[in-house]
Design a protein around this motif. Sequence first.
Motif, short mmCIF file in Angstrom:
data_model
loop_
_atom_site.label_atom_id
_atom_site.label_comp_id
_atom_site.label_asym_id
_atom_site.label_seq_id
_atom_site.Cartn_x
_atom_site.Cartn_y
_atom_site.Cartn_z
N GLU A 86 2.88 10.55 -28.88
CA GLU A 86 1.85 11.48 -29.36
C GLU A 86 2.51 12.68 -30.06
N ILE A 87 3.59 13.15 -29.47
CA ILE A 87 4.28 14.30 -30.07
C ILE A 87 4.87 13.90 -31.43
N GLN A 88 5.42 12.66 -31.51
CA GLN A 88 5.98 12.22 -32.81
C GLN A 88 4.87 12.14 -33.86
N ARG A 89 3.67 11.68 -33.44
CA ARG A 89 2.55 11.60 -34.40
C ARG A 89 2.21 12.99 -34.91
N ASN A 90 2.19 13.95 -33.99
CA ASN A 90 1.89 15.33 -34.41
C ASN A 90 2.94 15.83 -35.40
N LEU A 91 4.22 15.51 -35.10
CA LEU A 91 5.30 16.00 -35.97
C LEU A 91 5.24 15.36 -37.35
N ILE A 92 4.88 14.07 -37.39
CA ILE A 92 4.76 13.39 -38.69
C ILE A 92 3.64 14.06 -39.50
N LEU B 186 0.20 18.68 -42.76
CA LEU B 186 -1.12 19.06 -42.25
C LEU B 186 -0.95 20.26 -41.32
N PRO B 187 -2.01 21.03 -41.11
CA PRO B 187 -1.87 22.20 -40.23
C PRO B 187 -1.38 21.79 -38.85
N LYS C 13 -4.33 17.65 -30.98
CA LYS C 13 -4.92 16.55 -30.23
C LYS C 13 -5.07 15.30 -31.10
N VAL C 14 -4.72 14.18 -30.47
CA VAL C 14 -4.88 12.93 -31.20
C VAL C 14 -6.15 12.24 -30.70
#
Length: 398
Positions: A377-383, A390-391, A396-397
């Motif tokens: 989830e953290i990697q998705r946020n970082l991507i 993106l902001p 939250k995913v």
Amino acid sequence: MNNSDYVVDRGRRAMPLQLTGRQLAFREELRAFYTDKVEPGWRERYDSFEDLGAYLRDWEQVLASRDWAVPTWPEEYGGRGADAVERAIFTEETARFDAPEGLNRLGKRLVAPVLWQFGTPEQQQHLARIRTGDELWCQGFSEPSAGSDLVNIRTTAQRVSDEWVINGRKIWTSFAQFADWIILLVRTGPADSRADGISVLLVDLLTPGIEISPIITMSGHAEFNEVSFNDVRVPAANLVGEENAGWSIVRSVLQDERGADYCLARYSDIRRIFDDVVSTARELPAEHRAVAHLGADYARVYAIQVLASDLLERGQNRTAPEGLESLVKLYTTETWRTMGDDQLRWWGAPYFTEGPKERLHDQAESRHFTISAGTSEIQRNLIASRLLELPSGRKKVA
Ligand SMILES: Cc1cc2nc3c(=O)[nH]c(=O)nc-3n(C[C@H](O)[C@H](O)[C@H](O)COP(=O)(O)OP(=O)(O)OC[C@H]3O[C@@H](n4cnc5c(N)ncnc54)[C@H](O)[C@@H]3O)c2cc1C
């Protein structure tokens, strides 16, 4: 030794990578060393995690005896100053020979770069002992209420004359039961100071007030530990960098943790596992559902090889955009996990429990890598924030 297609050594199916004379010599010397020293089936011989730990600790000395403990370190600190391709060669040949990695991965890969970038000359004296395998290190970052969100750490260190007095609790500390030292994140600012009140300390694990309690995982082994600190006193000189300025050190550690070396190592693991699955599938009738699925898995494995090659080449030229390593980490570790789930569906638990020991170990690892070094989830946020710009408030995913 297995004969897969890797990123540097691409087998017969892809365009070969042109290696320099130095890179070829590096590979030949490493292959000769592993041929001489790796004992095939070494994993099968150890029933207890403690015995395996002792073997891996000795292996550190074997590596050091032939100058292979820290090939990626700069030459001034006793390494070989390996370039990006040589680092990849080291990773691939280690997987190809199924050579043990040793027990001081955190000391060699995480603590050492911190010491040479931020440490005092006295602190850098640890480097020689890490290189020879005489000093094992662990990483004390995560806490029960601060894993992904490390700025929430609550373990405190208060300055009392020329010492730091530490109180608090760390969790998921890999290999602490074998380690001599821990690199510790502590709060030195006010409780609500978040990233602005964090410091890094080097702590001898024999200091009074430290308790190490192993945590048994689903593999049946105690790889993790909880480490508690009760009025633990360490010299003021053990602070790395400036007081309250530890967050920049954490950022550099986290970036290194999931960088090109990490991704290449995971690709090598996946490649080895995939080859094992394919050889099992050769015995199956053509209509078995695993056969068609393996085509899809191969497409993913191939894509990872391409991604890892790209990361390697960009690493060499320093052209990797920030966030690319998260993309490769996410795709690689999620693929491993999907492959593990597929194998369980096709062949059930006996495939893992009745086959070679490393199958069960690999299945547990398929979970491990989607959590450690930053969860998926953290990697998705970082991507989203770094590659797509993106902001970053979109935490939250769905
Ligand atoms: C095999 C292994 C070895 C480890 N070794 C060490 C070690 O040696 N030293 C050490 O310090 N730590 C170690 N860790 C701990 C590891 O760093 C943490 O487990 C990891 O950072 C996640 O933290 P957490 O477990 O507290 O989960 P949490 O951070 O509580 O996360 C729980 C869930 O919420 C999700 N989540 C959290 N924040 C967000 C967000 N902002 N957006 C979307 N989803 C979110 C996570 O993805 C996860 O699914 C290890 C972990 C593993 C699995």
